[in-house]
Design an enzyme around this catalytic site. Structure first.
Site, PDB file in Angstrom:
ATOM      1  N   ASP A  54       0.870  -1.169   0.000  1.00 40.35           N
ATOM      2  CA  ASP A  54       0.000   0.000   0.000  1.00 40.35           C
ATOM      3  C   ASP A  54       0.912   1.226   0.000  1.00 40.35           C
ATOM      4  OD1 ASP A  54      -2.455   1.526   0.384  1.00 40.35           O
ATOM      5  OD2 ASP A  54      -1.750   1.817   2.436  1.00 40.35           O
ATOM      6  N   ASP A  95      -0.168   5.192   0.969  1.00 39.22           N
ATOM      7  CA  ASP A  95      -0.434   6.145   2.054  1.00 39.22           C
ATOM      8  C   ASP A  95      -0.542   5.416   3.383  1.00 39.22           C
ATOM      9  OD1 ASP A  95      -0.984   8.751   0.509  1.00 39.22           O
ATOM     10  OD2 ASP A  95      -2.310   7.329  -0.470  1.00 39.22           O
ATOM     11  N   ASP A 133      -1.355  -0.970   5.933  1.00 42.41           N
ATOM     12  CA  ASP A 133      -1.483  -0.354   7.260  1.00 42.41           C
ATOM     13  C   ASP A 133      -2.901  -0.337   7.781  1.00 42.41           C
ATOM     14  OD1 ASP A 133      -2.431   2.965   6.980  1.00 42.41           O
ATOM     15  OD2 ASP A 133      -2.100   1.731   5.210  1.00 42.41           O
TER      16      ASP A 133
END
Length: 218
Positions: free
Chosen positions: A10, A12, A171
């Site tokens: 991922d 961001d 995240d």
């Protein structure tokens, strides 16, 4: 140390701390629409499902949202973000060194993000990260977004690897669910934008420090 054949990330909240610039762009949009601004923690709680969801959540939090009336809001946000994409955004400490290690080890690397494809590639260029990745794949109109497995599986196809040979690092609960939906192993970076608890994820599948990421598989 043995790494997976390929690692997808991922963007961001995983590789880069981008929330401050997303926060600034959101408040430019809200100000232009005569809405109250929002604090950084609130914006972070809105990140993960793509910019359309971020804009909708901002407007809902500051009054109400009507998809037809508020259609220009997305363009306002994207214009503001494009103008100041990396003023405050930086890779998390240890990310670049970890990417160097993976590349030296011959691991194929890619990015699978709900960030729109063009800004995702632009921000990686501006931060000097693009050289590490064979694939930088972001959200595109008319295509499903995470947690649908298709974006992650498309990245596997682009890298020419089986999902069984891939690790996905993210995240958020969205990233975790995407990996599960795609049948791909998952590792959580716990210092990003995790807004939902993942009690079912073993401790061995979490890390909080890129300098000691523990991504080796044996």
């Amino acid at each position: 140390m043995t790494y997976p054949r390929a690692i997808l990330f991922d963007l961001d909240g995983t590789l880069i701390h981008s929330a401050p610039d997303l926060h600034a762009a959101a408040n430019v949009m809200l100000g232009a629409m005569g809405r109250d601004t929002l604090d950084l923690a609130t914006i972070i709680s809105f990140i993960g499902n793509g910019v359309e969801a971020l804009v909708e959540r901002c407007l809902t939090a500051t009054g109400d949202y009507d998809s037809r009336r508020d259609q220009p809001a997305l363009g306002m946000f994207l214009d503001a973000y494009a103008a100041d994409m990396t003023t405050l955004t930086r890779p998390y400490p240890g990310v670049v060194a970890a990417l160097e290690d993976f590349r030296t080890a011959g691991v194929s690397l890619g990015i699978c993000t709900n960030k729109p494809a063009e800004p995702a590639r632009e921000i990686c260029n501006l931060l000097g990260l693009s050289r590490y990745f064979e694939v930088i794949d972001g959200a595109m109109p008319g295509h499903p977004k995470k947690p649908d497995p298709q974006p992650l599986l498309r990245c596997c196809d682009l890298l020419g690897v089986s999902p069984l040979d891939v690790l996905y690092v993210g995240d958020s609960a969205i990233d975790y669910q995407t990996a599960r939906n795609a049948g791909i192993r998952f590792r959580l970076y716990s210092e990003g934008y995790l807004n939902d608890a993942l009690p079912e994820l073993p401790g061995v599948d979490r890390f909080s420090n890129w300098a000691a990421h523990g991504i080796a598989i044996s």
